[in-house]
Scaffold this motif. Structure first.
Motif, mmCIF file in Angstrom:
data_model
loop_
_atom_site.group_PDB
_atom_site.id
_atom_site.type_symbol
_atom_site.label_atom_id
_atom_site.label_comp_id
_atom_site.label_asym_id
_atom_site.label_seq_id
_atom_site.Cartn_x
_atom_site.Cartn_y
_atom_site.Cartn_z
ATOM 1 N N PRO A 41 -7.148 -9.965 2.205
ATOM 2 C CA PRO A 41 -6.561 -8.621 2.080
ATOM 3 C C PRO A 41 -5.281 -8.441 2.879
ATOM 4 N N PRO B 158 0.797 -1.234 0.000
ATOM 5 C CA PRO B 158 0.000 0.000 0.000
ATOM 6 C C PRO B 158 0.825 1.277 0.000
ATOM 7 N N ARG C 225 -3.796 -5.078 3.798
ATOM 8 C CA ARG C 225 -5.094 -4.409 3.853
ATOM 9 C C ARG C 225 -6.058 -5.202 4.730
ATOM 10 N N GLU D 197 -9.672 1.231 -3.702
ATOM 11 C CA GLU D 197 -10.291 1.458 -2.393
ATOM 12 C C GLU D 197 -11.511 0.571 -2.182
#
Length: 398
Positions: free
Chosen positions: A306, A257, A311, A280
Protein backbone atom coordinates in the motif's frame (compact mmCIF):
# COMPACT_ATOMS: atom_id res chain seq x y z
CA UNK A 1 15.74 -7.33 -24.29
CA UNK A 2 14.94 -4.38 -22.02
CA UNK A 3 11.38 -3.73 -20.88
CA UNK A 4 9.52 -1.07 -22.86
CA UNK A 5 8.81 2.39 -21.50
CA UNK A 6 5.14 3.30 -21.76
CA UNK A 7 3.86 6.87 -21.92
CA UNK A 8 0.58 7.50 -20.13
CA UNK A 9 -1.73 9.94 -21.89
CA UNK A 10 -4.32 10.63 -19.23
CA UNK A 11 -7.73 11.77 -20.45
CA UNK A 12 -9.52 12.44 -17.15
CA UNK A 13 -10.13 16.03 -18.27
CA UNK A 14 -11.62 14.94 -21.59
CA UNK A 15 -13.08 11.43 -21.68
CA UNK A 16 -13.36 11.33 -17.89
CA UNK A 17 -15.50 14.44 -17.91
CA UNK A 18 -17.63 12.91 -20.67
CA UNK A 19 -19.02 10.52 -18.06
CA UNK A 20 -22.74 11.24 -17.85
CA UNK A 21 -23.46 14.02 -15.37
CA UNK A 22 -19.83 14.99 -14.73
CA UNK A 23 -18.75 18.61 -15.24
CA UNK A 24 -15.60 20.15 -13.78
CA UNK A 25 -15.25 23.82 -12.92
CA UNK A 26 -12.18 25.66 -14.20
CA UNK A 27 -10.69 25.57 -10.71
CA UNK A 28 -11.25 21.81 -10.52
CA UNK A 29 -9.72 21.27 -13.95
CA UNK A 30 -6.61 23.21 -12.98
CA UNK A 31 -6.30 21.34 -9.69
CA UNK A 32 -6.72 17.95 -11.40
CA UNK A 33 -4.18 18.84 -14.08
CA UNK A 34 -1.71 19.98 -11.43
CA UNK A 35 -2.30 16.82 -9.41
CA UNK A 36 -1.64 14.60 -12.42
CA UNK A 37 1.43 16.66 -13.29
CA UNK A 38 2.81 16.28 -9.77
CA UNK A 39 2.54 12.50 -10.09
CA UNK A 40 4.68 12.71 -13.22
CA UNK A 41 1.96 11.92 -15.78
CA UNK A 42 3.68 12.97 -19.03
CA UNK A 43 0.66 13.71 -21.24
CA UNK A 44 -2.79 15.14 -20.52
CA UNK A 45 -5.74 15.29 -22.89
CA UNK A 46 -7.46 18.40 -21.60
CA UNK A 47 -10.59 19.12 -23.59
CA UNK A 48 -12.64 19.51 -26.76
CA UNK A 49 -12.13 22.95 -28.34
CA UNK A 50 -15.20 22.65 -30.57
CA UNK A 51 -17.43 22.73 -27.47
CA UNK A 52 -17.22 26.53 -27.46
CA UNK A 53 -15.50 29.66 -26.24
CA UNK A 54 -15.61 28.74 -22.54
CA UNK A 55 -13.97 25.37 -23.23
CA UNK A 56 -11.25 26.98 -25.33
CA UNK A 57 -10.52 29.57 -22.65
CA UNK A 58 -10.22 26.81 -20.07
CA UNK A 59 -7.75 24.97 -22.31
CA UNK A 60 -5.73 28.17 -22.80
CA UNK A 61 -5.69 28.64 -19.04
CA UNK A 62 -4.37 25.12 -18.50
CA UNK A 63 -1.66 25.79 -21.06
CA UNK A 64 -0.39 28.72 -18.96
CA UNK A 65 -0.03 26.77 -15.71
CA UNK A 66 3.60 25.81 -16.31
CA UNK A 67 2.85 22.08 -16.35
CA UNK A 68 5.63 19.71 -17.30
CA UNK A 69 3.11 17.46 -19.06
CA UNK A 70 2.46 17.77 -22.78
CA UNK A 71 -1.12 18.85 -23.52
CA UNK A 72 -3.47 17.39 -26.12
CA UNK A 73 -6.97 18.27 -27.26
CA UNK A 74 -9.58 16.14 -29.01
CA UNK A 75 -11.35 17.00 -32.26
CA UNK A 76 -13.37 15.39 -34.99
CA UNK A 77 -11.84 15.35 -38.47
CA UNK A 78 -13.74 18.44 -39.56
CA UNK A 79 -12.55 21.84 -40.73
CA UNK A 80 -14.45 23.70 -38.01
CA UNK A 81 -13.21 21.39 -35.25
CA UNK A 82 -9.62 21.76 -36.40
CA UNK A 83 -9.91 25.53 -36.67
CA UNK A 84 -11.09 25.63 -33.05
CA UNK A 85 -7.78 24.03 -32.01
CA UNK A 86 -5.72 26.96 -33.28
CA UNK A 87 -3.83 29.14 -30.84
CA UNK A 88 -4.61 27.21 -27.65
CA UNK A 89 -1.01 26.59 -26.60
CA UNK A 90 -1.31 22.79 -26.74
CA UNK A 91 1.16 20.36 -28.26
CA UNK A 92 -0.98 17.83 -30.10
CA UNK A 93 -4.47 17.26 -31.43
CA UNK A 94 -6.19 13.90 -31.50
CA UNK A 95 -8.15 13.98 -34.77
CA UNK A 96 -10.81 11.33 -34.42
CA UNK A 97 -12.64 9.52 -37.21
CA UNK A 98 -14.61 6.26 -37.34
CA UNK A 99 -12.72 3.39 -38.96
CA UNK A 100 -15.19 0.50 -38.63
CA UNK A 101 -17.57 -0.28 -41.48
CA UNK A 102 -20.40 -0.07 -38.96
CA UNK A 103 -19.71 3.56 -38.09
CA UNK A 104 -18.45 4.62 -41.51
CA UNK A 105 -21.72 3.53 -43.12
CA UNK A 106 -24.25 4.00 -40.31
CA UNK A 107 -22.82 7.08 -38.57
CA UNK A 108 -20.94 9.02 -41.26
CA UNK A 109 -23.00 7.78 -44.23
CA UNK A 110 -19.71 7.57 -46.14
CA UNK A 111 -17.32 4.91 -47.45
CA UNK A 112 -13.75 3.80 -46.80
CA UNK A 113 -12.29 5.90 -49.60
CA UNK A 114 -13.80 9.05 -48.09
CA UNK A 115 -12.26 8.21 -44.69
CA UNK A 116 -8.77 7.77 -46.17
CA UNK A 117 -9.06 11.02 -48.12
CA UNK A 118 -10.25 12.85 -45.01
CA UNK A 119 -7.39 11.48 -42.90
CA UNK A 120 -4.89 12.65 -45.49
CA UNK A 121 -6.38 16.13 -45.80
CA UNK A 122 -7.03 16.84 -42.11
CA UNK A 123 -3.66 15.57 -40.91
CA UNK A 124 -1.85 17.78 -43.41
CA UNK A 125 -3.99 20.76 -42.40
CA UNK A 126 -3.22 20.23 -38.73
CA UNK A 127 0.49 19.94 -39.42
CA UNK A 128 0.37 23.24 -41.32
CA UNK A 129 -1.14 24.79 -38.17
CA UNK A 130 1.94 23.64 -36.25
CA UNK A 131 0.19 20.87 -34.32
CA UNK A 132 1.46 17.34 -33.90
CA UNK A 133 -1.23 14.84 -34.78
CA UNK A 134 -2.61 11.68 -33.28
CA UNK A 135 -5.13 10.06 -35.60
CA UNK A 136 -7.88 8.67 -33.40
CA UNK A 137 -9.35 5.51 -34.88
CA UNK A 138 -12.85 5.51 -33.43
CA UNK A 139 -14.31 2.01 -33.13
CA UNK A 140 -10.97 0.54 -34.25
CA UNK A 141 -11.76 -2.69 -32.41
CA UNK A 142 -14.50 -3.41 -34.99
CA UNK A 143 -12.51 -2.25 -38.02
CA UNK A 144 -11.40 -4.62 -40.76
CA UNK A 145 -7.71 -5.30 -40.32
CA UNK A 146 -6.70 -4.49 -43.89
CA UNK A 147 -8.49 -1.14 -43.75
CA UNK A 148 -7.03 -0.31 -40.36
CA UNK A 149 -3.53 -0.82 -41.74
CA UNK A 150 -4.43 1.40 -44.70
CA UNK A 151 -5.48 4.14 -42.26
CA UNK A 152 -2.13 3.87 -40.46
CA UNK A 153 -0.24 4.14 -43.74
CA UNK A 154 -2.26 7.15 -44.88
CA UNK A 155 -1.83 8.86 -41.52
CA UNK A 156 1.94 8.33 -41.53
CA UNK A 157 2.34 9.60 -45.10
CA UNK A 158 0.34 12.74 -44.23
CA UNK A 159 2.61 13.52 -41.27
CA UNK A 160 0.82 12.07 -38.25
CA UNK A 161 2.92 11.07 -35.29
CA UNK A 162 0.56 8.67 -33.55
CA UNK A 163 -2.44 6.39 -34.06
CA UNK A 164 -4.97 5.84 -31.30
CA UNK A 165 -6.64 2.43 -31.32
CA UNK A 166 -9.98 3.06 -29.65
CA UNK A 167 -11.99 0.15 -28.29
CA UNK A 168 -14.91 2.55 -28.34
CA UNK A 169 -17.63 0.13 -27.25
CA UNK A 170 -15.42 -1.94 -24.92
CA UNK A 171 -15.71 -5.31 -26.64
CA UNK A 172 -12.10 -6.51 -26.82
CA UNK A 173 -10.16 -9.02 -24.72
CA UNK A 174 -6.42 -9.12 -24.00
CA UNK A 175 -5.39 -11.86 -26.44
CA UNK A 176 -7.09 -10.09 -29.34
CA UNK A 177 -5.63 -6.73 -28.32
CA UNK A 178 -2.13 -8.16 -28.11
CA UNK A 179 -2.42 -9.70 -31.58
CA UNK A 180 -3.83 -6.48 -33.09
CA UNK A 181 -0.99 -4.37 -31.70
CA UNK A 182 1.63 -6.84 -32.83
CA UNK A 183 0.28 -6.62 -36.40
CA UNK A 184 0.10 -2.81 -36.32
CA UNK A 185 3.62 -2.57 -34.92
CA UNK A 186 4.95 -4.86 -37.65
CA UNK A 187 3.24 -2.69 -40.27
CA UNK A 188 3.91 0.84 -39.00
CA UNK A 189 6.50 2.99 -37.25
CA UNK A 190 3.85 5.34 -35.85
CA UNK A 191 3.46 5.71 -32.12
CA UNK A 192 0.57 3.44 -31.12
CA UNK A 193 -1.86 4.33 -28.37
CA UNK A 194 -4.50 2.14 -26.71
CA UNK A 195 -7.79 3.70 -25.64
CA UNK A 196 -9.71 1.07 -23.67
CA UNK A 197 -13.26 1.13 -22.35
CA UNK A 198 -14.37 -1.04 -19.45
CA UNK A 199 -17.75 -2.37 -20.61
CA UNK A 200 -16.61 -5.96 -20.01
CA UNK A 201 -14.36 -5.09 -17.07
CA UNK A 202 -11.23 -5.59 -19.19
CA UNK A 203 -9.94 -2.05 -19.78
CA UNK A 204 -6.86 -2.44 -17.61
CA UNK A 205 -6.10 -5.94 -18.91
CA UNK A 206 -6.50 -4.74 -22.50
CA UNK A 207 -4.18 -1.81 -21.84
CA UNK A 208 -1.50 -4.14 -20.46
CA UNK A 209 -1.90 -6.42 -23.48
CA UNK A 210 -1.48 -3.45 -25.81
CA UNK A 211 1.73 -2.44 -24.02
CA UNK A 212 3.15 -5.94 -24.44
CA UNK A 213 2.02 -6.03 -28.06
CA UNK A 214 3.84 -2.90 -29.15
CA UNK A 215 1.90 0.13 -27.89
CA UNK A 216 3.93 3.18 -26.95
CA UNK A 217 1.11 5.10 -25.24
CA UNK A 218 -1.89 4.22 -23.09
CA UNK A 219 -4.95 6.31 -22.29
CA UNK A 220 -6.12 6.31 -18.68
CA UNK A 221 -8.40 8.24 -16.35
CA UNK A 222 -8.34 8.62 -12.58
CA UNK A 223 -10.54 5.84 -11.11
CA UNK A 224 -11.39 4.75 -14.68
CA UNK A 225 -13.86 7.64 -14.92
CA UNK A 226 -15.44 7.92 -18.36
CA UNK A 227 -18.27 7.08 -20.75
CA UNK A 228 -20.59 4.23 -19.72
CA UNK A 229 -18.47 1.77 -17.69
CA UNK A 230 -15.47 4.08 -17.92
CA UNK A 231 -11.89 3.85 -19.16
CA UNK A 232 -8.73 2.12 -17.97
CA UNK A 233 -7.90 3.38 -14.49
CA UNK A 234 -4.64 5.32 -14.18
CA UNK A 235 -3.72 3.79 -10.85
CA UNK A 236 -4.39 0.22 -12.01
CA UNK A 237 -2.50 0.53 -15.29
CA UNK A 238 0.58 2.21 -13.79
CA UNK A 239 0.93 -0.17 -10.86
CA UNK A 240 0.13 -3.32 -12.86
CA UNK A 241 2.67 -2.42 -15.56
CA UNK A 242 5.36 -1.99 -12.93
CA UNK A 243 4.50 -4.91 -10.68
CA UNK A 244 3.54 -7.52 -13.27
CA UNK A 245 5.71 -6.63 -16.26
CA UNK A 246 8.50 -4.38 -14.94
CA UNK A 247 7.37 -1.68 -17.36
CA UNK A 248 7.95 1.85 -16.12
CA UNK A 249 5.89 4.96 -16.77
CA UNK A 250 7.79 7.43 -14.59
CA UNK A 251 4.64 8.02 -12.51
CA UNK A 252 4.87 8.07 -8.71
CA UNK A 253 1.55 7.11 -7.12
CA UNK A 254 2.52 7.89 -3.53
CA UNK A 255 0.62 11.20 -3.77
CA UNK A 256 -2.34 9.61 -5.50
CA UNK A 257 -4.76 9.63 -2.50
CA UNK A 258 -5.04 13.44 -2.61
CA UNK A 259 -5.75 13.40 -6.36
CA UNK A 260 -8.20 10.55 -5.90
CA UNK A 261 -10.19 12.51 -3.33
CA UNK A 262 -10.11 15.60 -5.54
CA UNK A 263 -11.52 13.72 -8.55
CA UNK A 264 -14.06 11.93 -6.39
CA UNK A 265 -15.42 15.24 -5.10
CA UNK A 266 -15.21 17.10 -8.42
CA UNK A 267 -16.93 14.32 -10.37
CA UNK A 268 -19.56 13.50 -7.78
CA UNK A 269 -18.72 9.82 -8.30
CA UNK A 270 -17.94 8.12 -4.96
CA UNK A 271 -15.19 5.53 -5.01
CA UNK A 272 -16.56 2.07 -4.20
CA UNK A 273 -15.40 0.65 -0.86
CA UNK A 274 -13.74 -2.29 -2.63
CA UNK A 275 -12.45 -0.44 -5.72
CA UNK A 276 -9.07 -1.96 -6.57
CA UNK A 277 -6.07 -0.18 -5.03
CA UNK A 278 -7.94 2.93 -3.85
CA UNK A 279 -11.17 1.78 -2.19
CA UNK A 280 -11.31 2.27 1.56
CA UNK A 281 -11.59 -1.48 2.10
CA UNK A 282 -8.74 -2.60 -0.13
CA UNK A 283 -6.09 -2.54 2.60
CA UNK A 284 -8.55 -3.00 5.49
CA UNK A 285 -8.45 -6.36 7.27
CA UNK A 286 -10.80 -8.04 9.72
CA UNK A 287 -10.65 -11.83 9.25
CA UNK A 288 -8.62 -13.37 12.04
CA UNK A 289 -6.40 -15.58 9.92
CA UNK A 290 -5.44 -12.62 7.70
CA UNK A 291 -4.80 -10.26 10.59
CA UNK A 292 -2.70 -12.88 12.37
CA UNK A 293 -0.63 -13.36 9.23
CA UNK A 294 -0.20 -9.63 8.63
CA UNK A 295 0.89 -9.02 12.19
CA UNK A 296 3.57 -11.68 11.79
CA UNK A 297 4.76 -10.46 8.39
CA UNK A 298 2.82 -8.17 5.99
CA UNK A 299 4.07 -10.22 3.04
CA UNK A 300 1.87 -13.10 4.20
CA UNK A 301 -1.25 -11.35 2.87
CA UNK A 302 0.15 -8.46 0.85
CA UNK A 303 0.06 -8.75 -2.92
CA UNK A 304 0.45 -4.99 -3.36
CA UNK A 305 2.42 -2.78 -1.00
CA UNK A 306 0.00 0.00 0.00
CA UNK A 307 2.95 2.36 0.47
CA UNK A 308 3.26 2.50 -3.34
CA UNK A 309 -0.06 4.36 -3.30
CA UNK A 310 0.67 6.45 -0.23
CA UNK A 311 -1.47 4.15 1.90
CA UNK A 312 -1.06 1.64 4.72
CA UNK A 313 -2.80 -1.43 6.05
CA UNK A 314 -5.71 -0.84 8.44
CA UNK A 315 -6.87 -3.47 10.90
CA UNK A 316 -10.49 -3.31 12.06
CA UNK A 317 -12.31 -5.38 14.62
CA UNK A 318 -15.43 -7.26 13.61
CA UNK A 319 -17.30 -10.56 13.60
CA UNK A 320 -14.42 -12.43 11.95
CA UNK A 321 -11.64 -11.05 14.15
CA UNK A 322 -9.52 -13.20 16.43
CA UNK A 323 -7.92 -12.47 19.77
CA UNK A 324 -4.66 -11.46 18.07
CA UNK A 325 -6.43 -8.56 16.39
CA UNK A 326 -8.07 -7.54 19.66
CA UNK A 327 -4.73 -7.55 21.45
CA UNK A 328 -3.15 -5.52 18.63
CA UNK A 329 -5.97 -2.96 18.71
CA UNK A 330 -5.58 -2.49 22.45
CA UNK A 331 -1.79 -2.38 22.15
CA UNK A 332 -2.27 0.60 19.80
CA UNK A 333 -4.12 2.26 22.67
CA UNK A 334 -1.26 1.51 25.05
CA UNK A 335 -3.13 -1.32 26.76
CA UNK A 336 -1.61 -4.76 27.14
CA UNK A 337 -4.17 -7.58 27.26
CA UNK A 338 -3.87 -11.14 28.40
CA UNK A 339 -5.19 -13.79 26.07
CA UNK A 340 -8.11 -14.44 28.45
CA UNK A 341 -9.05 -10.75 28.48
CA UNK A 342 -8.89 -10.67 24.69
CA UNK A 343 -11.29 -13.62 24.51
CA UNK A 344 -13.82 -11.81 26.67
CA UNK A 345 -13.52 -8.52 24.80
CA UNK A 346 -13.83 -10.33 21.49
CA UNK A 347 -17.36 -11.31 22.48
CA UNK A 348 -18.26 -7.61 22.78
CA UNK A 349 -16.66 -6.89 19.41
CA UNK A 350 -18.62 -9.62 17.64
CA UNK A 351 -21.88 -8.62 19.30
CA UNK A 352 -21.46 -5.03 18.11
CA UNK A 353 -20.51 -6.14 14.60
CA UNK A 354 -23.77 -8.04 14.26
CA UNK A 355 -26.06 -5.54 15.99
CA UNK A 356 -24.54 -2.20 14.90
CA UNK A 357 -22.89 -3.20 11.60
CA UNK A 358 -19.67 -1.34 12.48
CA UNK A 359 -16.41 -1.76 14.34
CA UNK A 360 -16.02 -0.33 17.85
CA UNK A 361 -14.45 3.09 18.33
CA UNK A 362 -11.31 3.65 20.36
CA UNK A 363 -13.48 5.21 23.07
CA UNK A 364 -15.70 2.13 23.22
CA UNK A 365 -12.69 -0.18 23.39
CA UNK A 366 -11.27 1.79 26.29
CA UNK A 367 -14.65 1.78 28.02
CA UNK A 368 -15.00 -1.99 27.65
CA UNK A 369 -11.54 -2.53 29.10
CA UNK A 370 -12.36 -0.30 32.05
CA UNK A 371 -15.55 -2.27 32.68
CA UNK A 372 -13.59 -5.50 32.46
CA UNK A 373 -11.20 -4.24 35.11
CA UNK A 374 -13.92 -2.88 37.39
CA UNK A 375 -16.27 -5.82 37.25
CA UNK A 376 -13.76 -8.58 36.92
CA UNK A 377 -14.26 -11.54 34.60
CA UNK A 378 -17.71 -12.99 35.23
CA UNK A 379 -17.20 -15.95 32.91
CA UNK A 380 -14.22 -17.86 31.60
CA UNK A 381 -12.95 -17.62 28.06
CA UNK A 382 -13.84 -21.28 27.57
CA UNK A 383 -17.45 -20.54 28.52
CA UNK A 384 -17.67 -17.74 25.98
CA UNK A 385 -16.00 -19.75 23.20
CA UNK A 386 -16.12 -23.44 24.16
CA UNK A 387 -15.08 -24.64 20.68
CA UNK A 388 -12.41 -22.03 20.07
CA UNK A 389 -8.84 -23.03 20.84
CA UNK A 390 -5.62 -21.09 20.16
CA UNK A 391 -4.69 -23.46 17.33
CA UNK A 392 -7.86 -22.70 15.39
CA UNK A 393 -8.34 -19.08 16.41
CA UNK A 394 -9.64 -16.74 13.76
CA UNK A 395 -10.17 -19.43 11.11
CA UNK A 396 -12.73 -18.52 8.50
CA UNK A 397 -14.19 -20.45 5.60
CA UNK A 398 -12.94 -18.88 2.36
Amino acid sequence: MSAPHIIIDDTTLRDGEQSAGVAFTLEERIAIAQGLDQLGVPELEVGIPAMGTEEREAIRCLATQGLAARLLVWARMRDDDLLACHGLGVDMVDLSIPVSDQQIARKLRRDRAWVLATVDYQVRAARQMGLEVCVGGEDASRAAEDFLLAVLQTAAQAGARRFRFADTVGIMEPFGVHARFQRMRAHSDLELEMHAHDDLGLATANSLAAALGGATHLNTTVHGLGERAGNAALEEVVLALRQLHHVETGIDLRRFPALSKLVENASGRPVHWQKSLIGEGVFTHEAGIHVDGLLKDPANYQGVDPALLGRSHRLVLGKHSGTGAVMAAYAALGISLSRAQAFLLLARVRQMAVSDKRPPSEHELAQWYQQLGEDGPKVSAEAVFPALHPSSEGLTCS
